[in-house]
Write a protein that holds these residues in place. Structure first.
Motif, short mmCIF file in Angstrom:
data_model
loop_
_atom_site.label_atom_id
_atom_site.label_comp_id
_atom_site.label_asym_id
_atom_site.label_seq_id
_atom_site.Cartn_x
_atom_site.Cartn_y
_atom_site.Cartn_z
N PRO A 8 71.52 74.51 19.11
CA PRO A 8 70.44 73.62 19.56
C PRO A 8 69.21 74.31 20.14
CG PRO A 8 72.27 73.58 21.11
CD PRO A 8 72.73 74.38 19.94
N LEU A 9 69.36 75.50 20.76
CA LEU A 9 68.22 76.16 21.37
C LEU A 9 67.18 76.55 20.32
CD1 LEU A 9 66.84 77.26 23.88
CD2 LEU A 9 68.11 79.41 23.56
N THR A 10 67.63 77.12 19.22
CA THR A 10 66.72 77.47 18.13
C THR A 10 66.06 76.22 17.57
OG1 THR A 10 68.07 79.38 17.53
CG2 THR A 10 66.54 78.56 15.86
N MET A 11 66.83 75.15 17.42
CA MET A 11 66.27 73.89 16.94
C MET A 11 65.14 73.42 17.84
SD MET A 11 69.67 71.68 15.90
CE MET A 11 68.67 70.23 15.52
N GLY A 12 65.36 73.48 19.16
CA GLY A 12 64.36 73.00 20.10
C GLY A 12 63.08 73.83 20.10
N ILE A 13 63.23 75.15 20.10
CA ILE A 13 62.06 76.04 20.14
C ILE A 13 61.23 75.90 18.87
CG2 ILE A 13 61.32 78.44 20.14
CD1 ILE A 13 63.74 79.05 21.94
N ILE A 14 61.88 75.94 17.73
CA ILE A 14 61.16 75.83 16.46
C ILE A 14 60.61 74.43 16.28
CG2 ILE A 14 61.33 76.06 13.95
CD1 ILE A 14 61.43 78.68 15.51
N GLY A 15 61.34 73.43 16.77
CA GLY A 15 60.84 72.06 16.70
C GLY A 15 59.55 71.88 17.48
N LEU A 16 59.47 72.48 18.66
CA LEU A 16 58.25 72.41 19.46
C LEU A 16 57.08 73.11 18.76
CD1 LEU A 16 59.54 73.02 23.11
CD2 LEU A 16 58.39 70.97 22.26
N LEU A 17 57.35 74.27 18.17
CA LEU A 17 56.31 75.00 17.45
C LEU A 17 55.80 74.18 16.26
CD1 LEU A 17 54.65 77.56 16.91
CD2 LEU A 17 56.63 78.47 15.65
N ALA A 18 56.73 73.61 15.51
CA ALA A 18 56.36 72.81 14.35
C ALA A 18 55.56 71.58 14.77
CB ALA A 18 57.61 72.39 13.58
N LEU A 19 55.95 70.95 15.87
CA LEU A 19 55.21 69.79 16.36
C LEU A 19 53.78 70.15 16.72
CD1 LEU A 19 55.12 66.84 17.28
CD2 LEU A 19 56.02 67.57 19.50
N ALA A 20 53.58 71.29 17.37
CA ALA A 20 52.23 71.73 17.74
C ALA A 20 51.37 71.94 16.50
CB ALA A 20 52.30 73.01 18.56
N VAL A 21 51.95 72.56 15.47
CA VAL A 21 51.20 72.82 14.23
C VAL A 21 50.85 71.51 13.53
CG1 VAL A 21 51.36 73.81 11.92
CG2 VAL A 21 52.13 75.13 13.90
N ASN A 22 51.84 70.65 13.36
CA ASN A 22 51.61 69.41 12.61
C ASN A 22 50.70 68.44 13.36
OD1 ASN A 22 52.99 69.75 10.14
ND2 ASN A 22 54.95 69.47 11.16
N PHE A 23 50.81 68.40 14.68
CA PHE A 23 49.93 67.51 15.44
C PHE A 23 48.48 67.98 15.32
CE2 PHE A 23 47.94 65.89 19.36
CZ PHE A 23 48.23 64.54 19.21
N SER A 24 48.27 69.28 15.32
CA SER A 24 46.91 69.81 15.15
C SER A 24 46.35 69.45 13.78
CB SER A 24 46.92 71.33 15.33
OG SER A 24 47.36 71.69 16.62
N VAL A 25 47.18 69.58 12.74
CA VAL A 25 46.74 69.21 11.39
C VAL A 25 46.46 67.71 11.30
CG1 VAL A 25 47.45 69.10 8.97
CG2 VAL A 25 47.90 71.16 10.30
N ALA A 26 47.33 66.91 11.93
CA ALA A 26 47.14 65.46 11.92
C ALA A 26 45.81 65.07 12.56
CB ALA A 26 48.30 64.78 12.63
N LEU A 27 45.45 65.73 13.65
CA LEU A 27 44.16 65.44 14.29
C LEU A 27 43.00 65.75 13.34
CD1 LEU A 27 44.67 66.78 17.94
CD2 LEU A 27 44.58 64.40 17.18
N LEU A 28 43.12 66.84 12.59
CA LEU A 28 42.06 67.21 11.65
C LEU A 28 41.95 66.20 10.50
CD1 LEU A 28 42.67 71.07 11.36
CD2 LEU A 28 40.76 69.94 12.51
N LEU A 29 43.09 65.65 10.06
CA LEU A 29 43.11 64.77 8.90
C LEU A 29 42.96 63.29 9.25
CD1 LEU A 29 45.97 66.43 6.85
CD2 LEU A 29 43.59 66.24 6.14
N PHE A 30 42.96 62.94 10.53
CA PHE A 30 43.00 61.54 10.92
C PHE A 30 41.85 60.73 10.32
CE2 PHE A 30 41.99 58.05 13.87
CZ PHE A 30 43.20 57.37 13.85
N ARG A 31 40.65 61.27 10.30
CA ARG A 31 39.50 60.51 9.81
C ARG A 31 39.50 60.37 8.30
NH1 ARG A 31 34.59 64.05 9.00
NH2 ARG A 31 35.29 66.20 9.13
N PHE A 32 40.42 61.06 7.59
CA PHE A 32 40.50 60.96 6.14
C PHE A 32 41.71 60.12 5.70
CE2 PHE A 32 38.71 65.21 7.08
CZ PHE A 32 37.44 65.03 6.55
N ARG A 33 42.27 59.33 6.61
CA ARG A 33 43.54 58.66 6.32
C ARG A 33 43.39 57.48 5.38
NH1 ARG A 33 41.46 57.02 10.99
NH2 ARG A 33 41.58 54.84 11.63
#
Length: 204
Positions: free
Chosen positions: A109-134
């Motif tokens: 679970p520790l690896t899952m949590g750390i990588i999950g947080l990293l992935a969330l940060a990346v995807n949330f940043s991309v989502a903010l960039l793409l929001f106006r093109f939805r």
């Protein structure tokens, strides 16, 4: 029938949109490698599902860039292909989750949590960039849906990590993987439906 008869609206502020797609493509390609390694290390089907999603999104962004260059009916044809790919992804993850149930080994679970947080940060940043093109054609919609699904998936992976940590069983991990699979199937169906409608309208 000429491609120009498809009447597919161009994406808003095309140059800016292309730049965002290139950023998203690079971020997703890097995260695919990171999550693939992490899923192998931890034995997590939820991370494997997310890694496959990063790979699919990399292809999604690359195809979207190509569709912008081709224009016309090809935008809808590419979207149709991506919708089918999203559906295949969902079925593949369901099969992998079933295999993890058969093995019955809880992931780390520790690896899952750390990588999950990293992935969330990346995807949330991309989502903010793409929001106006939805909003727009099926191609634009497929890009936004994939990105939105990624954010939901990362939150779910974090929940799975917490569940595995608390129970010491494989079930929270497999349950999240199955939920992500069904989300991919539902989104693929939506994109396919819109792409077919656009192609049908262009044929008339």
């Amino acid at each position: 029938m000429s491609d120009s008869c498809c009447n597919v609206p161009p994406p808003p502020k095309g140059i800016s949109y292309r730049r965002v797609l290139w950023i998203a493509l690079a971020a997703n390609a890097v995260m695919f490698v990171v999550e693939l390694a992490a899923s192998t290390w931890s034995g997590s089907s939820a991370l494997a599902a997310d890694a496959a999603d990063f790979l699919g999104d990399s292809a999604n962004y690359a195809l979207s860039l190509g569709a912008l260059g081709l224009g016309g009916v090809w935008v809808s044809r590419v979207a149709l292909f991506k919708g089918a790919a999203m559906s295949v992804y969902g079925l593949g993850i369901l099969a992998y989750a079933g295999w993890r149930v058969y093995l019955g080994v809880a992931p780390e679970p520790l690896t899952m949590g750390i990588i999950g947080l990293l992935a969330l940060a990346v995807n949330f940043s991309v989502a903010l960039l793409l929001f106006r093109f939805r909003e727009g054609d099926a191609n634009l919609r497929s890009v936004w849906l994939c990105t939105r699904n990624d954010v939901i998936a990362n939150i779910a992976v974090l929940a799975a990590a917490a569940g595995v940590f608390g129970t010491g069983t494989v079930w929270p991990d497999v349950g999240v993987a199955a939920a992500l699979a069904f989300l991919g199937l539902a989104s693929g169906r939506l994109v396919i439906r819109q792409a077919r409608a656009e192609l049908s309208a262009g044929a008339r």
